[in-house]
Design an enzyme around this catalytic site. Structure first.
Site, PDB file in Angstrom:
ATOM      1  N   GLY A  48       0.844  -1.096   0.005  1.00  0.00           N
ATOM      2  CA  GLY A  48       0.166  -0.017  -0.134  1.00  0.00           C
ATOM      3  C   GLY A  48       0.941   1.355   0.055  1.00  0.00           C
ATOM      4  O   GLY A  48       0.270   2.166  -0.410  1.00  0.00           O
ATOM      5  N   ASP A 103       0.996   3.776   4.527  1.00  0.00           N
ATOM      6  CA  ASP A 103       0.025   4.452   3.798  1.00  0.00           C
ATOM      7  C   ASP A 103      -0.855   4.602   5.024  1.00  0.00           C
ATOM      8  O   ASP A 103      -1.454   5.853   4.965  1.00  0.00           O
ATOM      9  CB  ASP A 103      -0.427   3.466   2.667  1.00  0.00           C
ATOM     10  CG  ASP A 103      -0.808   2.036   3.049  1.00  0.00           C
ATOM     11  OD1 ASP A 103      -0.640   1.591   4.217  1.00  0.00           O
ATOM     12  OD2 ASP A 103      -1.601   1.374   2.321  1.00  0.00           O
ATOM     13  N   ASP A 106      -4.385   2.053  10.919  1.00  0.00           N
ATOM     14  CA  ASP A 106      -5.852   1.929  11.407  1.00  0.00           C
ATOM     15  C   ASP A 106      -5.867   1.323  12.816  1.00  0.00           C
ATOM     16  O   ASP A 106      -5.896   1.997  13.605  1.00  0.00           O
ATOM     17  CB  ASP A 106      -6.703   1.482  10.489  1.00  0.00           C
ATOM     18  CG  ASP A 106      -6.437   0.102   9.699  1.00  0.00           C
ATOM     19  OD1 ASP A 106      -5.545  -0.453  10.218  1.00  0.00           O
ATOM     20  OD2 ASP A 106      -7.013  -0.076   8.484  1.00  0.00           O
ATOM     21  N   PHE A 155     -13.656   2.343   5.048  1.00  0.00           N
ATOM     22  CA  PHE A 155     -12.917   1.533   4.300  1.00  0.00           C
ATOM     23  C   PHE A 155     -12.837   2.445   2.889  1.00  0.00           C
ATOM     24  O   PHE A 155     -13.595   2.906   2.193  1.00  0.00           O
ATOM     25  CB  PHE A 155     -13.767   0.260   3.975  1.00  0.00           C
ATOM     26  CG  PHE A 155     -12.728  -0.609   2.862  1.00  0.00           C
ATOM     27  CD1 PHE A 155     -11.684  -1.203   3.573  1.00  0.00           C
ATOM     28  CD2 PHE A 155     -12.740  -0.546   1.507  1.00  0.00           C
ATOM     29  CE1 PHE A 155     -10.896  -1.919   2.565  1.00  0.00           C
ATOM     30  CE2 PHE A 155     -12.185  -1.647   0.581  1.00  0.00           C
ATOM     31  CZ  PHE A 155     -10.976  -2.080   1.454  1.00  0.00           C
ATOM     32  N   ASP A 162      -6.016  -0.723  -1.435  1.00  0.00           N
ATOM     33  CA  ASP A 162      -6.729  -1.607  -2.638  1.00  0.00           C
ATOM     34  C   ASP A 162      -8.006  -2.190  -1.785  1.00  0.00           C
ATOM     35  O   ASP A 162      -8.073  -2.239  -0.566  1.00  0.00           O
ATOM     36  CB  ASP A 162      -5.849  -2.850  -2.755  1.00  0.00           C
ATOM     37  CG  ASP A 162      -5.606  -3.657  -2.023  1.00  0.00           C
ATOM     38  OD1 ASP A 162      -5.597  -4.808  -2.139  1.00  0.00           O
ATOM     39  OD2 ASP A 162      -5.068  -3.215  -0.962  1.00  0.00           O
TER      40      ASP A 162
END
Length: 178
Positions: A48, A103, A106, A155, A162
């Protein structure tokens, strides 16, 4: 509002490329001040972070190296809670400043896992630079040194992120809507 379809999901534009570029400039400016005399090893966390890392590195004006690790913790739209190391680090980091280029943070599981792995190799310092941070989703106590944008716990895809392998090439970031 611009919408796209990836596989079976609809996504709406949430962060345009211009906002991403602004966040990158601000992160690089701070890094250029704080890391200029440290010759750090930048570690891009694949897959990512490839776009984020490439664009950020173009804005860095101090001597540094870059390397890559490949970790996996997602399947479909959710974190598995487990981190698999697919490609490891080959460089010697003892006594060096290391900057992890991620990237998105979370849950914090991936960053915590990697930081624990690196700690045993005795780096001078480990810093974390993340383009995106989801404070509502973070379950781990990880210190983030450079944060581009804080976002809601949705999301998202685009700009390296991706959905089952699709959407990484998009210059903007999109949020799932259906």
């Amino acid at each position: 509002m611009k919408r796209i379809q990836l596989l079976d999901k609809q996504f709406a534009l949430s962060i345009p490329a211009s906002d991403i570029k602004k966040a990158l400039w601000e992160m690089a400016e701070k890094m250029n001040k704080e890391l200029k005399d440290q010759n750090p090893l930048m570690i891009c966390i694949l897959n990512g972070s490839f776009m984020f890392s490439a664009d950020l590195m173009k804005l860095i004006d101090f001597p540094c190296e870059i390397s890559f690790v490949k970790l996996a913790s997602y399947e479909g739209m959710g974190s598995t809670g487990k981190v698999k190391q697919l490609i490891g680090l080959n460089e010697e980091i003892e006594g060096r400043t290391v900057v992890l280029l991620e990237d998105i943070v979370d849950t914090g599981v991936t960053i915590e896992n990697l930081m624990n792995q690196l700690d045993s190799q005795k780096p001078k310092d480990v810093k974390v630079a993340t383009l995106l941070f989801k404070p509502e989703a973070c379950k781990k106590n990880v210190k983030l040194d450079y944060v581009g944008l804080e976002i809601p716990n949705d999301f998202i895809v685009g700009y390296g992120l991706d959905y089952d392998g699709y959407g990484r090439n998009l210059p903007d970031i999109y949020t799932v809507i259906d």
